[in-house]
Scaffold this active site. Structure first.
Site, PDB file in Angstrom:
ATOM      1  N   GLU A 271       0.880  -1.172   0.000  1.00 48.94           N
ATOM      2  CA  GLU A 271       0.000   0.000   0.000  1.00 48.94           C
ATOM      3  C   GLU A 271       0.909   1.209   0.000  1.00 48.94           C
ATOM      4  OE1 GLU A 271      -3.293  -0.164  -0.267  1.00 48.94           O
ATOM      5  OE2 GLU A 271      -2.945  -2.309  -0.396  1.00 48.94           O
ATOM      6  N   CYS A 308      -1.718   8.773   4.032  1.00 47.20           N
ATOM      7  CA  CYS A 308      -1.747   8.328   2.636  1.00 47.20           C
ATOM      8  C   CYS A 308      -3.016   8.798   1.945  1.00 47.20           C
ATOM      9  CB  CYS A 308      -1.636   6.815   2.582  1.00 47.20           C
ATOM     10  SG  CYS A 308      -2.762   6.024   3.713  1.00 47.20           S
TER      11      CYS A 308
END
Ligand code: NAP
Length: 535
Positions: A271, A308
């Site tokens: 990720e 993120c």
């Protein structure tokens, strides 16, 4: 708050139930608020220690893979309890290694515990194995149909790399570890060097839980490292069967390539970064411009922008309202007091990546915190560029990890569509608009949905709910495999493979697939979802 359990930071590696410091490379963590090293010294894992951890994990797998769901649930719940037992020591260590406030540490600990308990519930109930049974038809012509029974089984020992910005929820006992243990995979964590003390405390909690619930030694190990070599050796070890990674595109891509070059390539579930485009439609600007500017000033700066899902890109169609919104956002964002970044290296990367974008042609700063903040604090910044310049310059699409956002002013709807068509894969995409105007932008929405893992309507991308329907992932480069989520119980699917038994005697089948369904789980039997016994 409860007092700390008998855990302390030794700076050593936790290999199965032993602690070990055979390596010669040492390092310290850093307190970015105080701008000074923290006290403990950490010992990087040696090659010999890496091999020991993998060998224990490989041995542990043989028994751990068949442990009943109830016992795995007890283990996961015990980890959650042991983490809470670490009390103030964990919170103080977390804050001293990250510069993040105590409230954030408490919140992230709560999320970590919740994730562990959610996986405990999932494996205790048991239907997650997706059992599927097609019973035999011996008299079928021209050929008899065999009895086939399928379920998900764990992959084997996995390596987990945690992120700098989530020392608890995406690190040692974070989502990847909880999901992999729930699936039946032993875990070796490559500890993040910036929060090695937090990592060691959590590792000691996992190990205490493993011992209390009689797990095989090697079900978990925690290896220190200050550079990339330990991680590289782990990913290349032939007994490692998968990798979980949360971090930068550079790091995730390097590990993906390394894993692909092995004699036996293995999956890397990475990720990575994202700029999380936010599209502001005209009607929303007309009716809620002021409110949106305030909300977005908060979303860009929350956690010093170190998420993120930070909104790094805001796109709209040039208009008087967009000018007004730009002005309001600029005014709001400079009102926010700067906060500390996780580490001087993260601050340096922020400044470097921000400068790279600002130095590109036709990029103009429209708001920047005006004063010089403390060392390791970031100046929040918003810049603007035209749609045309954005489309032709991929450098402007890159993530700036920190409180930065680029506003893209498109000349019309077509240019906005082209801008979205040209961006890379993202974790999220947000639409700020009125329901009635959404129909007009169907094509834009369709383009956006090709690029992201989650679309948000009239909200902010920051804040990732932990629940089964969450998708935290997206097309490359936001993740290396858009078919899976890194958040929520569905993330267990990354650590399993489907496995079939053909014409296997009922008494030799695992409980999940036996005729009598002793676990009472939901199964697909001859294409019908049911908990019924097979007669
Ligand atoms: P990072 O610099 O990529 O580091 C992550 C971990 O990977 C560290 O332990 C690092 O080890 C290791 N690593 C990096 N490059 C490597 C390589 N070439 N070979 C082997 N190991 C390597 O990222 P970070 O600073 O922790 O996190 C910031 C980034 O993470 C941002 O881009 C952010 O957007 C992203 N992020 C993504 C998510 C998500 O869920 N998608 C969540 C949080 C953060 P060393 O430090 O020892 O080198």
């Amino acid at each position: 708050m409860t007092t700390a359990a008998a855990s302390k930071i030794t700076g050593k590696n936790h290999i199965g139930y032993r602690i070990s410091a055979k390596g010669t490379i040492t390092y310290k963590t850093f307190n970015p608020e105080l701008n000074t090293d923290n006290e403990p010294t950490f010992f990087e894992a040696s090659s010999e220690e890496i091999n020991e951890a993998v060998s224990l994990a490989t041995k542990a797998f043989e028994s751990f893979k068949t442990i009943p769901g109830q016992k795995k649930a007890a283990f996961l719940n015990a980890i959650a309890d042991e983490i809470l037992n670490l009390g103030d020591t964990l919170l103080q260590t977390y804050c001293s290694e990250t510069g993040l406030p105590e409230a954030r540490a408490i919140g992230e600990r709560g999320r970590t515990v919740f994730q562990l308990r959610s996986f405990a519930e999932l494996v205790e109930e048991g239907s997650w194995v997706e059992a599927s049974i097609d019973t035999a038809i011996p008299d079928r012509t021209p050929l008899p149909k065999p009895d086939l029974r399928r379920m998900n089984v764990p992959l084997g020992p996995v390596v987990v790399f945690g992120a700098s910005n989530f020392p608890l929820a995406y690190s040692t006992a974070g989502g990847d570890t909880a999901a992999a243990l729930a699936a039946g995979c032993p875990v070796i964590v490559k500890s993040h060097p910036m929060h090695a003390g937090t990592g060691e405390l959590v590792a000691s909690a996992i190990i205490a839980a493993a011992q209390k619930t009689d797990m095989p030694e090697g079900v978990f190990s925690n290896l220190n490292s200050s550079g990339i070599e330990v991680g590289q050796q782990l990913v290349q070890h032939p007994s490692i069967k998968a990798v979980g990674f949360t971090g930068s595109l550079r790091g995730g891509r390097a590990l993906l390539d390394l894993a692909a070059k092995r004699e036996e390539p293995i999956p890397v579930f990475a990720e990575m970064g994202s700029v999380n485009p936010v599209i502001v439609l005209p009607e929303a600007l007309k009716t809620r411009g002021e409110e949106l500017a305030k909300t977005y000033a908060g979303s860009i700066t929350v956690g010093t922008g170190q998420f993120c899902t930070n909104p790094g890109l805001i796109l709209g169609i040039d208009s008087e309202e967009l000018h007004k919104f730009t002005k309001l956002l600029s005014e709001e964002i400079i009102k926010v007091n700067p906060t500390c970044m996780l580490h001087p290296a993260i601050k340096q990367a922020y400044q470097h990546n921000r400068a790279t974008i600002l130095n590109e042609d036709n990029v103009t700063v429209i708001a920047e915190y005006p004063n010089e903040p403390n060392a390791n604090y970031a100046k929040q910044t918003v810049a603007v560029v035209t749609g045309e310049d954005f489309i032709k310059n991929p450098k402007l699409h890159q993530e700036v990890f920190g409180p930065f956002s680029l506003l893209v002013k498109c000349k019309d709807k077509q240019e906005l569509e082209k801008a979205i068509f040209n961006i890379e894969g993202q974790l999220t995409g947000t639409i700020l608009g009125n329901i009635l105007e959404i129909n007009e932008y169907n094509y834009l929405l369709s383009l956006l949905s090709n690029k992201v893992g989650r679309v948000i309507f009239n909200g902010v991308p920051t804040g990732v709910e932990v629940c089964p329907s969450m998708v935290h992932g997206g097309p490359y480069p936001s993740s290396t495999d858009s078919r899976y989520s890194a958040v929520g119980t569905s993330s267990i699917k990354r650590w399993v493979r489907p496995f079939s038994y053909q014409n296997w005697p009922n008494e030799l089948l695992p409980n999940e697939l036996k005729n009598e369904n002793p676990l009472g789980i939901l199964r697909l039997v001859n294409n019908q979802l049911t908990k019924n016994t097979i007669y």
